[in-house]
Design a protein around this motif. Sequence first.
Motif, short mmCIF file in Angstrom:
data_model
loop_
_atom_site.label_atom_id
_atom_site.label_comp_id
_atom_site.label_asym_id
_atom_site.label_seq_id
_atom_site.Cartn_x
_atom_site.Cartn_y
_atom_site.Cartn_z
N TRP A 49 0.47 -1.01 0.06
CA TRP A 49 -0.23 0.06 -0.21
C TRP A 49 0.87 0.97 -0.33
O TRP A 49 1.05 1.96 -0.82
N LEU A 50 1.77 1.25 0.68
CA LEU A 50 2.54 2.39 0.76
C LEU A 50 3.50 2.43 -0.49
O LEU A 50 4.08 4.04 -0.72
N ALA A 51 3.97 1.71 -1.34
CA ALA A 51 4.61 1.62 -2.37
C ALA A 51 3.71 2.64 -3.44
O ALA A 51 4.15 3.52 -4.06
N LEU A 52 2.56 1.87 -3.03
CA LEU A 52 1.27 2.22 -4.52
C LEU A 52 1.51 3.33 -4.13
O LEU A 52 1.55 4.24 -4.67
N CYS A 53 1.01 3.67 -2.83
CA CYS A 53 0.88 5.51 -2.48
C CYS A 53 1.71 6.08 -3.38
O CYS A 53 1.67 7.23 -3.59
N ASP A 54 2.97 5.91 -2.90
CA ASP A 54 4.68 7.12 -3.41
C ASP A 54 4.47 6.52 -4.91
O ASP A 54 4.95 7.53 -5.32
N ALA A 55 4.23 5.99 -5.19
CA ALA A 55 4.41 6.34 -7.23
C ALA A 55 2.97 6.52 -7.68
O ALA A 55 3.39 7.45 -8.56
N THR A 56 2.18 7.34 -6.28
CA THR A 56 1.40 7.69 -7.53
C THR A 56 1.01 8.78 -6.61
O THR A 56 -0.39 9.43 -7.26
N ASP A 57 1.35 9.01 -6.14
CA ASP A 57 1.46 10.81 -5.23
C ASP A 57 0.62 10.86 -4.81
O ASP A 57 -0.54 11.70 -3.91
N VAL A 58 -0.09 9.51 -3.54
CA VAL A 58 -1.38 9.78 -2.62
C VAL A 58 -0.42 11.04 -1.17
O VAL A 58 0.88 10.05 -1.04
N PRO A 59 -1.63 11.69 -0.94
CA PRO A 59 -1.26 12.59 -0.19
C PRO A 59 -0.75 11.68 1.87
O PRO A 59 -1.93 11.08 1.24
N ALA A 60 0.03 12.07 2.20
CA ALA A 60 0.08 11.31 3.16
C ALA A 60 -1.27 11.13 4.34
O ALA A 60 -1.33 9.59 4.86
N ASN A 61 -2.14 12.03 3.55
CA ASN A 61 -3.27 12.50 4.94
C ASN A 61 -4.08 10.91 4.73
O ASN A 61 -5.73 11.12 5.47
N ARG A 62 -4.25 10.97 2.77
CA ARG A 62 -4.90 9.87 2.94
C ARG A 62 -4.08 8.23 2.87
O ARG A 62 -5.43 7.59 2.58
N ARG A 63 -2.88 8.17 3.58
CA ARG A 63 -2.48 6.50 3.74
C ARG A 63 -2.69 5.54 4.48
O ARG A 63 -2.39 4.86 4.37
N TYR A 64 -2.99 6.71 6.44
CA TYR A 64 -3.00 6.24 7.28
C TYR A 64 -4.44 5.51 7.03
O TYR A 64 -5.17 6.28 7.51
N GLY A 65 -4.23 4.61 7.79
CA GLY A 65 -6.23 3.79 8.50
C GLY A 65 -6.87 4.06 7.27
O GLY A 65 -7.92 3.53 6.94
N ALA A 66 -6.09 4.05 6.38
CA ALA A 66 -7.13 3.94 4.61
C ALA A 66 -7.49 2.14 4.86
O ALA A 66 -6.90 0.83 5.21
N GLY A 67 -8.28 1.73 4.08
CA GLY A 67 -9.08 0.80 4.45
C GLY A 67 -9.69 0.18 4.98
O GLY A 67 -10.34 -1.47 4.52
N ARG A 68 -9.67 0.52 6.64
CA ARG A 68 -10.54 0.50 7.83
C ARG A 68 -12.06 0.36 7.85
O ARG A 68 -12.70 1.42 7.05
N MET A 69 -12.70 -0.29 8.22
CA MET A 69 -14.09 -0.30 7.77
C MET A 69 -14.29 0.39 9.43
O MET A 69 -13.61 0.65 10.43
N GLU A 70 -15.65 0.92 9.09
CA GLU A 70 -16.14 1.79 10.19
C GLU A 70 -16.55 1.40 11.80
O GLU A 70 -16.85 0.34 11.52
N PRO A 71 -15.95 1.80 12.47
CA PRO A 71 -16.93 0.52 13.73
C PRO A 71 -17.92 0.64 13.83
O PRO A 71 -18.86 1.71 13.17
#
Length: 74
Positions: A49-71
């Motif tokens: 995920w982090l490698a893909l984010c780096d390669a596609t310039d995903v902003p840092a604020n959209r990288r962490y916690g991504a993909g987690r379902m809402e409680p």
Amino acid sequence: MRRSEFLRAVQIEFGARASNLTTDLVLDAIGNRTASEALDAGVAPRDIWLALCDATDVPANRRYGAGRMEPRKS
């Protein structure tokens, strides 16, 4: 990050391009493999995920916690 969370994060971030990015984009950071090849080889989904984010310039604020379902709400 689990595989399911990775796949959900990719779908949310990239939408219709998600499938193409995971099967066609070769990522240097994970051994010159696509995300799909890396998953099959046992590379940690978070690393992919982090490698893909780096390669596609995903902003840092959209990288962490991504993909987690809402409680679940009670």
